[in-house]
Design an enzyme around this catalytic site. Structure first.
Site, mmCIF file in Angstrom:
data_model
loop_
_atom_site.group_PDB
_atom_site.id
_atom_site.type_symbol
_atom_site.label_atom_id
_atom_site.label_comp_id
_atom_site.label_asym_id
_atom_site.label_seq_id
_atom_site.Cartn_x
_atom_site.Cartn_y
_atom_site.Cartn_z
ATOM 1 N N GLU A 182 0.871 -1.173 0.000
ATOM 2 C CA GLU A 182 0.000 0.000 0.000
ATOM 3 C C GLU A 182 0.907 1.221 0.000
ATOM 4 O OE1 GLU A 182 -3.119 2.382 2.813
ATOM 5 O OE2 GLU A 182 -3.350 0.192 2.744
ATOM 6 N N CYS A 196 -2.664 8.674 3.907
ATOM 7 C CA CYS A 196 -2.453 8.158 2.545
ATOM 8 C C CYS A 196 -3.611 8.531 1.627
ATOM 9 C CB CYS A 196 -2.285 6.644 2.574
ATOM 10 S SG CYS A 196 -0.847 6.091 3.521
#
Length: 469
Positions: A244, A278
């Site tokens: 990720e 994020c």
């Protein structure tokens, strides 16, 4: 000043490496701890312990593993405020925000672990002819979990739940920028020795951990550049990785929405945790019909994000994690302004100690500027006015990243069209909507590997088919 230690096989152990670095409070610039910088020897000992603990942990009934994790989740929830204080000290997140995220992560850990109770670790399938075929899914571990500095506790718990419930042991490496909360999390853990091992350090620990032949899965969250190195390493060893990585998440504000309410929602999506998420909203495409009212409201909302030490109750916006991160934000804003952008709010480094930067709104930006092409990871909301929803959709999709996206619209056709955005998650009318049961996989340079609910268990196990004639 406290010198941090590794947790290996249940014992708190001094680092074998000779290099150390200082952990600095980003609000005061004071040194708060001394942390090992990592070494291959520390990693080897931690993996040794995980290998030794693997058989016994995997042999436990699933329900017992789930019970261990459920008790740990309850303990974390009870200490959420304390853990949030440590996150604030090491990376600046306001304590109230950190407490809420950690409490939510503890609940998510319980839910994710309980998913194991209904997961098909063993199933018999029908086939032609005589005999029977049974599919058995066993752990791939030991596994390595490498987590970033922006949400150390939630990211750790999110990765560990399915891995541990599926029978894997783990070597955890937190970011060298935020080790304090990880150490305390391990102190609160009550699992058999060696099931979770903690090794501290920077790339001097991360690189040998990803390269260890005995690690069956690397779960990595971090930058695109580091993720590429992890993916190349694991691919060369023919081992799995879940990556990720970075994002440059778009938000589309359609005609017909309430511009003031939507601006408040976008402000939170862009400025929460000083934009160090994020999935922060890093590109805003707003329809021309609501653009003026929306931008005015967004600039006004930015002024309400009060800067200060995250330990203070009145603080909404804490500091950035360090000077290096603030320098990136300054560079992006400077580049935009020099190329014609207008600062509608913020945009000036405040005087005094600490790595603070105000909530900032930019208009007049275009898709060639750094603030629209590179991950900023700061409290910026660059706004582009578009003439139609289709234009917004096209420009939102025109990126190498594909972590998440948000769309605000009341048009059913536009809601249906939102699924065309290449991203792991698309939120419509609620940023961060959904729960632990969702499945997703980043697109483009934002990573690879599906996770969430059963997908996390698929990734954490390897199927073997056993046919008996």
């Amino acid at each position: 000043m406290k010198t941090l230690r590794n947790l290996i096989g249940g014992d708190w152990t001094n680092a074998r490496g000779e290099a150390f670095h200082e952990v600095v409070d980003p609000a005061t610039e004071e040194v708060v701890a001394r942390c090992p910088s990592g070494s291959a020897q520390d990693v080897r000992l931690a993996v040794d312990a995980a290998v030794r603990a693997q058989p016994a942990w995997a042999d436990l009934p699933v329900a017992e593993r789930v019970e261990f994790l459920s008790r740990w989740a309850d303990t974390v929830a009870a200490h959420a405020g304390e853990l949030a204080e440590l996150e604030c000290r090491e990376m600046g997140k306001p304590v109230a925000l950190g407490t809420a995220f950690i409490a939510g992560a503890a609940q998510s850990l319980k839910i994710a672990a309980a998913e194991a109770l209904g997961y098909a670790f063993e199933e018999t399938v029908a086939g032609p002819g005589d005999g029977s075929t049974t599919i058995v899914r066993g752990p791939v571990g030991p596994a390595a979990v490498i987590v970033p500095w922006n949400f150390p506790i939630p990211m750790t718990l999110g990765a560990l739940g399915p891995l541990l419930a599926a029978g894997n042991t783990v070597v955890l490496k937190p970011s060298e920028r935020s080790p304090l909360s990880a150490v305390r999390l391990m102190e609160l853990m009550d699992l058999p020795d060696g099931v979770v091992n903690l090794v501290l350090g920077d790339a001097r620990a991360g690189a040998p951990l990803a390269a260890d032949e005995r690690i069956g899965l690397v779960h990595f969250t971090g930058s695109v550049e580091a993720g590429r190195r992890v993916g190349a390493e694991t691919g060369g060893r023919l081992r799995r990785s879940i990556l990720e990585l970075g994002g440059k998440d778009p938000v589309i504000v359609d005609a017909g929405v309430d511009p003031v309410a939507t601006a408040a929602a976008v402000a939170f999506g862009a400025f929460a945790n000083s934009g160090q998420i994020c999935t922060s909203m890093e590109r805003v495409y707003v329809h021309q019909d609501v653009a003026e009212a929306f931008v005015d409201a967004l600039a006004e909302a930015a002024g309400g994000y009060t800067l200060g030490d995250g330990h203070d109750a009145g603080t909404v916006l804490g500091p950035l994690v360090d000077r290096r991160q603030r320098d990136i934000v300054v560079r992006h804003v400077t580049d935009a302004v020099e190329r014609g952008a207008t600062v509608r709010a913020g945009g000036v480094v405040p005087e005094g100690r600490g790595f603070f930067y105000p909530a900032t709104v930019l208009t007049g930006v275009d898709d060639s500027m750094l603030v629209m092409t590179e991950e900023t990871f700061g409290p910026l909301a660059p706004v582009v006015v578009v003439s139609s929803f289709e234009e917004g959709l096209e420009r939102a999709s025109g990126t190498r990243f594909g972590l998440a996206a948000t769309v605000y619209t009341h048009d059913p056709a536009h809601i249906a069209a939102a699924r065309r955005i290449p991203a792991g998650v698309v939120w419509v009318n609620q940023w961060q909507g959904g729960g632990p049961e969702r499945l997703y996989e980043p697109a483009g340079d934002s990573g690879m590997g599906a996770t969430g609910a059963r997908a996390s268990y698929d990734a954490a196990t390897r199927p073997t088919s056993i046919h008996v004639a």
